[in-house]
Design a protein around this motif. Structure first.
Motif, mmCIF file in Angstrom:
data_model
loop_
_atom_site.group_PDB
_atom_site.id
_atom_site.type_symbol
_atom_site.label_atom_id
_atom_site.label_comp_id
_atom_site.label_asym_id
_atom_site.label_seq_id
_atom_site.Cartn_x
_atom_site.Cartn_y
_atom_site.Cartn_z
ATOM 1 N N THR A 53 -8.584 4.177 0.931
ATOM 2 C CA THR A 53 -7.537 3.322 0.375
ATOM 3 C C THR A 53 -6.264 3.425 1.212
ATOM 4 O OG1 THR A 53 -8.443 3.606 -1.834
ATOM 5 C CG2 THR A 53 -6.171 2.824 -1.693
ATOM 6 N N MET A 54 -5.942 4.633 1.607
ATOM 7 C CA MET A 54 -4.753 4.839 2.437
ATOM 8 C C MET A 54 -4.902 4.163 3.805
ATOM 9 S SD MET A 54 -2.670 6.364 0.508
ATOM 10 C CE MET A 54 -1.392 6.982 1.562
ATOM 11 N N TYR A 55 -6.109 4.139 4.332
ATOM 12 C CA TYR A 55 -6.344 3.468 5.619
ATOM 13 C C TYR A 55 -5.942 1.997 5.542
ATOM 14 C CZ TYR A 55 -9.260 7.409 7.249
ATOM 15 O OH TYR A 55 -9.737 8.629 7.638
ATOM 16 N N PHE A 56 -6.145 1.369 4.380
ATOM 17 C CA PHE A 56 -5.849 -0.052 4.219
ATOM 18 C C PHE A 56 -4.418 -0.335 3.786
ATOM 19 C CE2 PHE A 56 -10.492 0.089 3.002
ATOM 20 C CZ PHE A 56 -10.953 -0.390 4.222
ATOM 21 N N THR A 57 -3.767 0.633 3.135
ATOM 22 C CA THR A 57 -2.483 0.337 2.499
ATOM 23 C C THR A 57 -1.284 1.090 3.071
ATOM 24 O OG1 THR A 57 -2.843 2.044 0.809
ATOM 25 C CG2 THR A 57 -3.626 -0.189 0.306
ATOM 26 N N SER A 58 -1.486 2.155 3.792
ATOM 27 C CA SER A 58 -0.373 3.002 4.210
ATOM 28 C C SER A 58 0.031 2.758 5.669
ATOM 29 C CB SER A 58 -0.754 4.476 4.032
ATOM 30 O OG SER A 58 0.206 5.308 4.615
ATOM 31 N N PRO A 59 1.265 2.300 5.880
ATOM 32 C CA PRO A 59 1.750 2.156 7.260
ATOM 33 C C PRO A 59 1.776 3.507 7.988
ATOM 34 C CG PRO A 59 3.252 1.089 5.709
ATOM 35 C CD PRO A 59 2.238 1.845 4.901
ATOM 36 N N ARG B 10 -9.518 2.044 12.305
ATOM 37 C CA ARG B 10 -9.030 2.467 10.990
ATOM 38 C C ARG B 10 -9.698 1.640 9.890
ATOM 39 N NH1 ARG B 10 -4.831 0.126 8.203
ATOM 40 N NH2 ARG B 10 -4.264 -1.047 10.064
#
Length: 134
Positions: A24-30, A46
Protein backbone atom coordinates in the motif's frame (compact mmCIF):
# COMPACT_ATOMS: atom_id res chain seq x y z
CA UNK A 1 -1.24 -29.90 15.80
CA UNK A 2 -3.21 -27.10 17.45
CA UNK A 3 -0.04 -25.25 18.56
CA UNK A 4 1.45 -25.65 15.11
CA UNK A 5 -1.70 -24.31 13.47
CA UNK A 6 -1.83 -21.31 15.82
CA UNK A 7 1.84 -20.55 15.22
CA UNK A 8 1.33 -20.87 11.47
CA UNK A 9 -1.59 -18.46 11.40
CA UNK A 10 0.04 -15.90 13.71
CA UNK A 11 3.32 -15.81 11.76
CA UNK A 12 1.57 -15.89 8.39
CA UNK A 13 -0.85 -13.17 9.51
CA UNK A 14 1.90 -10.86 10.79
CA UNK A 15 3.98 -11.34 7.66
CA UNK A 16 0.98 -10.90 5.34
CA UNK A 17 -0.16 -7.75 7.13
CA UNK A 18 3.31 -6.24 6.82
CA UNK A 19 3.51 -7.10 3.12
CA UNK A 20 0.08 -5.58 2.45
CA UNK A 21 1.07 -2.47 4.40
CA UNK A 22 4.31 -2.08 2.45
CA UNK A 23 2.53 -2.71 -0.88
CA UNK A 24 0.00 0.00 0.00
CA UNK A 25 2.83 2.36 0.85
CA UNK A 26 4.47 1.62 -2.51
CA UNK A 27 1.37 3.05 -4.22
CA UNK A 28 0.54 5.93 -1.88
CA UNK A 29 3.68 7.25 -0.18
CA UNK A 30 5.89 9.83 -1.90
CA UNK A 31 8.53 8.96 0.71
CA UNK A 32 8.51 5.34 -0.48
CA UNK A 33 8.97 6.54 -4.07
CA UNK A 34 12.02 8.51 -2.88
CA UNK A 35 13.36 5.42 -1.13
CA UNK A 36 13.16 3.42 -4.37
CA UNK A 37 14.92 6.26 -6.17
CA UNK A 38 17.59 6.33 -3.44
CA UNK A 39 18.11 2.59 -3.88
CA UNK A 40 18.56 3.11 -7.63
CA UNK A 41 15.44 1.25 -8.74
CA UNK A 42 13.24 2.58 -11.56
CA UNK A 43 9.81 3.83 -10.56
CA UNK A 44 7.99 1.06 -12.45
CA UNK A 45 9.74 -1.51 -10.25
CA UNK A 46 8.00 -0.06 -7.19
CA UNK A 47 4.61 -0.64 -8.85
CA UNK A 48 5.56 -4.16 -10.02
CA UNK A 49 6.79 -5.08 -6.55
CA UNK A 50 3.63 -3.71 -4.93
CA UNK A 51 1.43 -5.78 -7.23
CA UNK A 52 3.63 -8.87 -6.71
CA UNK A 53 3.37 -8.49 -2.94
CA UNK A 54 -0.43 -8.29 -3.05
CA UNK A 55 -0.64 -11.37 -5.27
CA UNK A 56 1.88 -13.16 -3.04
CA UNK A 57 -0.14 -12.43 0.10
CA UNK A 58 -3.33 -13.67 -1.54
CA UNK A 59 -1.60 -16.90 -2.54
CA UNK A 60 0.07 -17.24 0.87
CA UNK A 61 -3.32 -17.04 2.59
CA UNK A 62 -5.15 -19.20 0.03
CA UNK A 63 -6.19 -22.64 1.31
CA UNK A 64 -4.07 -24.90 -0.88
CA UNK A 65 -0.74 -26.70 -0.72
CA UNK A 66 1.80 -27.57 -3.33
CA UNK A 67 4.50 -26.20 -5.55
CA UNK A 68 2.90 -22.80 -6.11
CA UNK A 69 2.86 -22.13 -2.36
CA UNK A 70 6.56 -23.07 -2.24
CA UNK A 71 7.27 -20.51 -4.97
CA UNK A 72 5.41 -17.84 -2.99
CA UNK A 73 7.64 -18.50 0.01
CA UNK A 74 10.71 -18.44 -2.26
CA UNK A 75 9.67 -15.14 -3.84
CA UNK A 76 9.15 -13.46 -0.49
CA UNK A 77 12.47 -14.86 0.74
CA UNK A 78 14.30 -13.38 -2.24
CA UNK A 79 12.48 -10.08 -1.70
CA UNK A 80 13.47 -9.87 1.98
CA UNK A 81 17.12 -10.78 1.33
CA UNK A 82 17.38 -8.39 -1.63
CA UNK A 83 15.87 -5.54 0.37
CA UNK A 84 18.34 -6.06 3.17
CA UNK A 85 21.30 -6.20 0.77
CA UNK A 86 20.13 -3.08 -1.11
CA UNK A 87 19.94 -1.04 2.10
CA UNK A 88 23.26 -2.36 3.40
CA UNK A 89 25.03 -1.67 0.09
CA UNK A 90 24.05 2.00 0.27
CA UNK A 91 25.03 2.38 3.92
CA UNK A 92 21.48 2.98 5.10
CA UNK A 93 20.77 2.82 8.85
CA UNK A 94 21.03 -0.61 10.47
CA UNK A 95 17.28 -0.61 11.10
CA UNK A 96 16.64 -0.46 7.33
CA UNK A 97 18.99 -3.40 6.79
CA UNK A 98 17.70 -5.53 9.67
CA UNK A 99 13.94 -5.01 9.26
CA UNK A 100 13.67 -7.24 6.17
CA UNK A 101 15.70 -9.91 7.98
CA UNK A 102 13.34 -9.81 10.97
CA UNK A 103 10.42 -10.36 8.62
CA UNK A 104 12.40 -13.10 6.90
CA UNK A 105 12.57 -14.82 10.30
CA UNK A 106 8.80 -14.52 10.68
CA UNK A 107 8.37 -15.89 7.15
CA UNK A 108 10.69 -18.79 8.01
CA UNK A 109 8.56 -19.64 11.05
CA UNK A 110 5.48 -19.58 8.83
CA UNK A 111 7.18 -21.86 6.30
CA UNK A 112 8.34 -24.38 8.90
CA UNK A 113 4.89 -24.60 10.48
CA UNK A 114 3.25 -24.76 7.03
CA UNK A 115 5.35 -27.83 6.24
CA UNK A 116 4.60 -29.42 9.62
CA UNK A 117 0.87 -28.95 9.05
CA UNK A 118 1.15 -30.32 5.52
CA UNK A 119 2.96 -33.43 6.81
CA UNK A 120 0.31 -33.96 9.50
CA UNK A 121 -2.62 -33.51 7.11
CA UNK A 122 -1.28 -35.46 4.12
CA UNK A 123 -1.03 -38.91 5.77
CA UNK A 124 -4.56 -38.53 7.15
CA UNK A 125 -5.87 -37.58 3.72
CA UNK A 126 -4.07 -40.50 2.07
CA UNK A 127 -5.45 -42.94 4.67
CA UNK A 128 -8.98 -41.62 4.07
CA UNK A 129 -8.52 -41.87 0.32
CA UNK A 130 -7.29 -45.46 0.55
CA UNK A 131 -10.11 -46.41 2.94
CA UNK A 132 -12.74 -44.91 0.62
CA UNK A 133 -11.45 -46.87 -2.39
CA UNK A 134 -11.31 -50.23 -0.61
Amino acid sequence: MKKTKITYWITTGIFSAMMLFSATMYFTSPQMAQTFEHLGFPDYFRIELGIAKIIGVLLLLAPFTGRLKEWVYAGFTINMISGSIAHAALGDPTSATLTPLVFLGILAASYVTYNKLDEEIEPTFVKQLIASTS
